[in-house]
Design a protein around this motif. Structure first.
Motif, PDB file in Angstrom:
ATOM      1  N   PHE A 200       0.686  -3.186  -4.992  1.00 34.95           N
ATOM      2  CA  PHE A 200       1.618  -4.069  -5.693  1.00 34.95           C
ATOM      3  C   PHE A 200       2.713  -4.579  -4.761  1.00 34.95           C
ATOM      4  N   LEU A 201       3.171  -3.734  -3.829  1.00 34.62           N
ATOM      5  CA  LEU A 201       4.341  -4.070  -3.026  1.00 34.62           C
ATOM      6  C   LEU A 201       4.028  -4.729  -1.683  1.00 34.62           C
ATOM      7  N   ALA A 202       3.005  -4.273  -0.986  1.00 40.61           N
ATOM      8  CA  ALA A 202       2.895  -4.509   0.453  1.00 40.61           C
ATOM      9  C   ALA A 202       2.260  -5.832   0.841  1.00 40.61           C
ATOM     10  N   ASP A 203       2.651  -6.305   2.029  1.00 40.60           N
ATOM     11  CA  ASP A 203       1.878  -7.337   2.731  1.00 40.60           C
ATOM     12  C   ASP A 203       0.672  -6.690   3.404  1.00 40.60           C
ATOM     13  N   ARG A 204       0.931  -5.544   4.051  1.00 43.61           N
ATOM     14  CA  ARG A 204      -0.145  -4.773   4.684  1.00 43.61           C
ATOM     15  C   ARG A 204       0.079  -3.293   4.396  1.00 43.61           C
ATOM     16  N   ILE A 205      -1.029  -2.539   4.359  1.00 38.84           N
ATOM     17  CA  ILE A 205      -0.955  -1.101   4.113  1.00 38.84           C
ATOM     18  C   ILE A 205      -1.553  -0.368   5.310  1.00 38.84           C
ATOM     19  N   VAL A 206      -0.760   0.519   5.891  1.00 42.45           N
ATOM     20  CA  VAL A 206      -1.224   1.377   6.984  1.00 42.45           C
ATOM     21  C   VAL A 206      -1.774   2.656   6.357  1.00 42.45           C
ATOM     22  N   VAL A 207      -3.083   2.832   6.421  1.00 44.86           N
ATOM     23  CA  VAL A 207      -3.736   3.997   5.815  1.00 44.86           C
ATOM     24  C   VAL A 207      -3.933   5.059   6.886  1.00 44.86           C
ATOM     25  N   MET A 208      -3.445   6.282   6.591  1.00 41.67           N
ATOM     26  CA  MET A 208      -3.519   7.367   7.565  1.00 41.67           C
ATOM     27  C   MET A 208      -4.578   8.391   7.164  1.00 41.67           C
ATOM     28  N   THR A 209      -5.110   9.068   8.165  1.00 42.02           N
ATOM     29  CA  THR A 209      -6.093  10.123   7.944  1.00 42.02           C
ATOM     30  C   THR A 209      -5.402  11.434   7.623  1.00 42.02           C
ATOM     31  N   ARG A 227       1.938  -9.739  -8.173  1.00 40.32           N
ATOM     32  CA  ARG A 227       0.532  -9.387  -8.256  1.00 40.32           C
ATOM     33  C   ARG A 227       0.190  -8.866  -9.651  1.00 40.32           C
ATOM     34  N   ASP A 228      -0.985  -9.246 -10.092  1.00 40.29           N
ATOM     35  CA  ASP A 228      -1.477  -8.839 -11.407  1.00 40.29           C
ATOM     36  C   ASP A 228      -2.304  -7.567 -11.240  1.00 40.29           C
ATOM     37  N   ARG A 229      -1.782  -6.455 -11.754  1.00 39.00           N
ATOM     38  CA  ARG A 229      -2.473  -5.171 -11.590  1.00 39.00           C
ATOM     39  C   ARG A 229      -3.812  -5.136 -12.322  1.00 39.00           C
ATOM     40  N   THR A 230      -4.016  -6.047 -13.254  1.00 39.85           N
ATOM     41  CA  THR A 230      -5.263  -6.052 -14.028  1.00 39.85           C
ATOM     42  C   THR A 230      -6.313  -7.001 -13.443  1.00 39.85           C
ATOM     43  N   SER A 231      -5.972  -7.702 -12.360  1.00 43.44           N
ATOM     44  CA  SER A 231      -6.902  -8.679 -11.802  1.00 43.44           C
ATOM     45  C   SER A 231      -8.034  -7.987 -11.042  1.00 43.44           C
ATOM     46  N   GLU A 232      -9.160  -8.684 -10.908  1.00 40.70           N
ATOM     47  CA  GLU A 232     -10.305  -8.147 -10.170  1.00 40.70           C
ATOM     48  C   GLU A 232      -9.967  -7.977  -8.696  1.00 40.70           C
ATOM     49  N   GLU A 233      -9.199  -8.916  -8.143  1.00 44.83           N
ATOM     50  CA  GLU A 233      -8.798  -8.847  -6.737  1.00 44.83           C
ATOM     51  C   GLU A 233      -7.977  -7.585  -6.466  1.00 44.83           C
ATOM     52  N   PHE A 234      -7.010  -7.323  -7.347  1.00 40.38           N
ATOM     53  CA  PHE A 234      -6.176  -6.125  -7.220  1.00 40.38           C
ATOM     54  C   PHE A 234      -7.062  -4.883  -7.315  1.00 40.38           C
ATOM     55  N   GLY A 235      -7.974  -4.891  -8.279  1.00 38.58           N
ATOM     56  CA  GLY A 235      -8.850  -3.741  -8.494  1.00 38.58           C
ATOM     57  C   GLY A 235      -9.755  -3.467  -7.305  1.00 38.58           C
TER      58      GLY A 235
END
Length: 253
Positions: A200-209, A227-235
């Protein structure tokens, strides 16, 4: 204002003296006015990365560069906001907001003008003489945000700032933070456990191991805000992130 995290590793000593590798070769960059979330399983070193960027912890190897200059101690161009609010209970709302300004020797008339500006921005006009115990959790976190903004940093570092809030208040604070970000044009690094919050918030997300923490993937979030939390793109993005986090979580013994 460009921030570069370059090949950062961090090793601690455990209680029995054995080394514990918390981070290994973490590298990413953050552009001016960008909103970055750092996401990963518990214990992966998200907060350690943020504290190193803030100059509150040292690196074992690697470097943090702000506009090409190494960061080795707390820097006035960055302000950190914690989950616990860290407000002074004996100070009123306006006195908490003014704390950093007092440390910098800002004169009272100027402090009052800055306090008023940020009280208005975070929606707390009329509460300036209240004490923290008289405020809700969301209101206390707004005071923490106003206090951080009052010193005019270029970068806000936020360590799970909404983690202690109930779901409804948390969602409202996410909307309010985006409003503040759009108004102030600050660069934000935001640590979270919540995949939904990050998308919902980010431009980019840094995913860590999982530990030792390193970068698994950096995900660019498509679409415009809000951003629409119910949209297919978000999902789709949410499912991709959940799969990655699931891969890195400790198996149930």
């Amino acid at each position: 204002m460009t921030l570069v995290v370059r090949d950062v590793s961090r090793t601690f000593s455990s209680g029995n003296g054995e080394p514990v590798v918390a981070l290994t070769n973490v590298s990413f960059s953050v552009s001016d006015k960008e909103f970055i979330c750092i996401l990963g399983p518990s214990g992966c070193g998200k907060t350690t990365v943020l504290r190193i960027i803030a100059g509150l912890e040292s690196v074992s190897s690697g470097s943090i560069l702000l506009n090409g200059v190494p960061v080795t101690r707390p820097c006035p161009k960055m302000a950190m906001i914690f989950q616990e609010y860290s407000l002074f209970p004996w100070r009123t709302v306006e006195e908490n907001i003014a704390f950093g300004l007092e440390l910098r020797g800002v004169k009272k008339p100027d402090r009052l003008s800055i306090e008023e500006k940020y009280l208005d921005l975070v929606g707390l006009k009329g509460f300036e003489h209240r004490f923290p115990y008289e405020l809700s959790g969301g209101m206390r976190q707004r005071v923490a945000v106003a206090r951080a903004l009052a010193i005019e940093p270029s970068i806000l570092l936020m360590d799970e700032p909404f983690g202690a809030l109930d779901a409804q208040t948390r969602n409202r604070m996410q909307h309010e933070l985006l409003h503040i970000w759009e108004k102030t044009q600050k660069t934000i690094l935001f640590v979270t456990h919540s995949v939904d919050e990050a998308v919902f918030l980010a431009d980019r997300i840094v995913v860590m191991t999982h530990r030792p923490g390193k970068i698994k993937e950096i995900v660019t979030i498509p679409g415009t805000r809000p951003r629409d939390r119910t949209s297919e793109e978000f999902g789709q993005v949410r499912r991709h992130l959940l799969d990655m986090i699931r891969e890195e979580s400790d198996p149930i013994q």
